[in-house]
Design a protein around this motif. Structure first.
Motif, PDB file in Angstrom:
ATOM      1  N   GLU A 180      14.500  -2.196  -8.842  1.00  0.00           N
ATOM      2  CA  GLU A 180      14.729  -3.633  -8.971  1.00  0.00           C
ATOM      3  C   GLU A 180      14.975  -4.270  -7.601  1.00  0.00           C
ATOM      4  O   GLU A 180      14.460  -5.354  -7.309  1.00  0.00           O
ATOM      5  CB  GLU A 180      15.929  -3.882  -9.884  1.00  0.00           C
ATOM      6  N   ALA A 181      15.740  -3.609  -6.754  1.00  0.00           N
ATOM      7  CA  ALA A 181      16.061  -4.154  -5.436  1.00  0.00           C
ATOM      8  C   ALA A 181      14.821  -4.280  -4.564  1.00  0.00           C
ATOM      9  O   ALA A 181      14.641  -5.283  -3.870  1.00  0.00           O
ATOM     10  CB  ALA A 181      17.106  -3.279  -4.750  1.00  0.00           C
ATOM     11  N   VAL A 182      13.953  -3.274  -4.576  1.00  0.00           N
ATOM     12  CA  VAL A 182      12.745  -3.321  -3.759  1.00  0.00           C
ATOM     13  C   VAL A 182      11.822  -4.436  -4.246  1.00  0.00           C
ATOM     14  O   VAL A 182      11.265  -5.194  -3.441  1.00  0.00           O
ATOM     15  CB  VAL A 182      12.017  -1.955  -3.762  1.00  0.00           C
ATOM     16  N   PRO A 236       8.780  -9.545  -2.093  1.00  0.00           N
ATOM     17  CA  PRO A 236       7.920 -10.142  -3.128  1.00  0.00           C
ATOM     18  C   PRO A 236       6.490  -9.612  -3.044  1.00  0.00           C
ATOM     19  O   PRO A 236       5.958  -9.381  -1.954  1.00  0.00           O
ATOM     20  CB  PRO A 236       7.956 -11.635  -2.811  1.00  0.00           C
ATOM     21  N   GLY A 237       5.888  -9.396  -4.194  1.00  0.00           N
ATOM     22  CA  GLY A 237       4.522  -8.906  -4.260  1.00  0.00           C
ATOM     23  C   GLY A 237       4.415  -7.395  -4.339  1.00  0.00           C
ATOM     24  O   GLY A 237       3.318  -6.860  -4.450  1.00  0.00           O
ATOM     25  N   THR A 238       5.544  -6.696  -4.274  1.00  0.00           N
ATOM     26  CA  THR A 238       5.500  -5.235  -4.357  1.00  0.00           C
ATOM     27  C   THR A 238       5.745  -4.802  -5.799  1.00  0.00           C
ATOM     28  O   THR A 238       6.515  -5.421  -6.523  1.00  0.00           O
ATOM     29  CB  THR A 238       6.553  -4.588  -3.449  1.00  0.00           C
ATOM     30  N   LEU A 263       4.776   2.863  -3.950  1.00  0.00           N
ATOM     31  CA  LEU A 263       4.236   1.619  -4.495  1.00  0.00           C
ATOM     32  C   LEU A 263       2.923   1.887  -5.207  1.00  0.00           C
ATOM     33  O   LEU A 263       2.250   2.889  -4.942  1.00  0.00           O
ATOM     34  CB  LEU A 263       4.019   0.613  -3.368  1.00  0.00           C
ATOM     35  N   THR A 264       2.541   0.967  -6.112  1.00  0.00           N
ATOM     36  CA  THR A 264       1.275   1.098  -6.830  1.00  0.00           C
ATOM     37  C   THR A 264       0.118   0.773  -5.889  1.00  0.00           C
ATOM     38  O   THR A 264       0.303   0.250  -4.794  1.00  0.00           O
ATOM     39  CB  THR A 264       1.237   0.159  -8.044  1.00  0.00           C
ATOM     40  N   GLU A 277       1.947  -4.393   0.925  1.00  0.00           N
ATOM     41  CA  GLU A 277       2.698  -3.530   1.834  1.00  0.00           C
ATOM     42  C   GLU A 277       4.063  -4.166   2.114  1.00  0.00           C
ATOM     43  O   GLU A 277       4.231  -5.367   1.993  1.00  0.00           O
ATOM     44  CB  GLU A 277       1.937  -3.369   3.160  1.00  0.00           C
ATOM     45  N   ILE A 278       5.011  -3.367   2.543  1.00  0.00           N
ATOM     46  CA  ILE A 278       6.341  -3.871   2.907  1.00  0.00           C
ATOM     47  C   ILE A 278       6.294  -4.257   4.386  1.00  0.00           C
ATOM     48  O   ILE A 278       5.967  -3.431   5.243  1.00  0.00           O
ATOM     49  CB  ILE A 278       7.429  -2.828   2.617  1.00  0.00           C
ATOM     50  N   GLU A 279       6.633  -5.524   4.699  1.00  0.00           N
ATOM     51  CA  GLU A 279       6.474  -6.053   6.051  1.00  0.00           C
ATOM     52  C   GLU A 279       7.489  -5.496   7.048  1.00  0.00           C
ATOM     53  O   GLU A 279       7.286  -5.621   8.252  1.00  0.00           O
ATOM     54  CB  GLU A 279       6.569  -7.580   6.041  1.00  0.00           C
ATOM     55  N   VAL A 280       8.580  -4.918   6.596  1.00  0.00           N
ATOM     56  CA  VAL A 280       9.596  -4.382   7.503  1.00  0.00           C
ATOM     57  C   VAL A 280       8.983  -3.309   8.381  1.00  0.00           C
ATOM     58  O   VAL A 280       9.305  -3.195   9.567  1.00  0.00           O
ATOM     59  CB  VAL A 280      10.780  -3.814   6.698  1.00  0.00           C
TER      60      VAL A 280
END
Length: 99
Positions: free
Chosen positions: A43-45, A50-52, A86-87, A92-95
């Motif tokens: 839930e946190a991720v 957003p979008g993940t 991730l699916t 992608e995660i921008e971090v």
């Protein structure tokens, strides 16, 4: 158990050679709150990035090491790591984008 909100679950990303290698498979490693469970991490991720869309979450509990300073013994803090997969159609995660 303490009242943990989604923004308290993820503490920081883990940046190591091994974690960078598995990012090609859309797997990201985070240091998380020790009392957080897999559903809370998912839930946190999804809320923080957003979008993940999270496919699976694998967790590891690391006990604190015993350290000595003279005669005094103590333990370091125990930690918990999570590897989030991730699916295929997820963003992608921008971090981790600039690393």
């Amino acid at each position: 158990m303490a009242d943990i909100r989604y923004y308290d679950v993820i503490l920081k990303p883990v940046v190591t050679e091994k974690s960078m290698d598995i990012m090609a498979d859309k797997k990201y490693t985070f240091l998380v709150h020790p009392e957080a469970n897999k559903a809370m991490i998912k839930e946190a991720v999804e809320k923080m990035f957003p979008g993940t869309e999270v496919k699976t979450v694998n967790t590891m509990n690391n006990d604190g090491k015993t350290k000595r300073r003279g005669r005094t013994e103590g333990k370091t803090v125990k930690t918990k790591k999570a590897i989030v997969t991730l699916t295929e159609n997820s963003k992608e995660i921008e971090v981790f984008a600039g690393l």
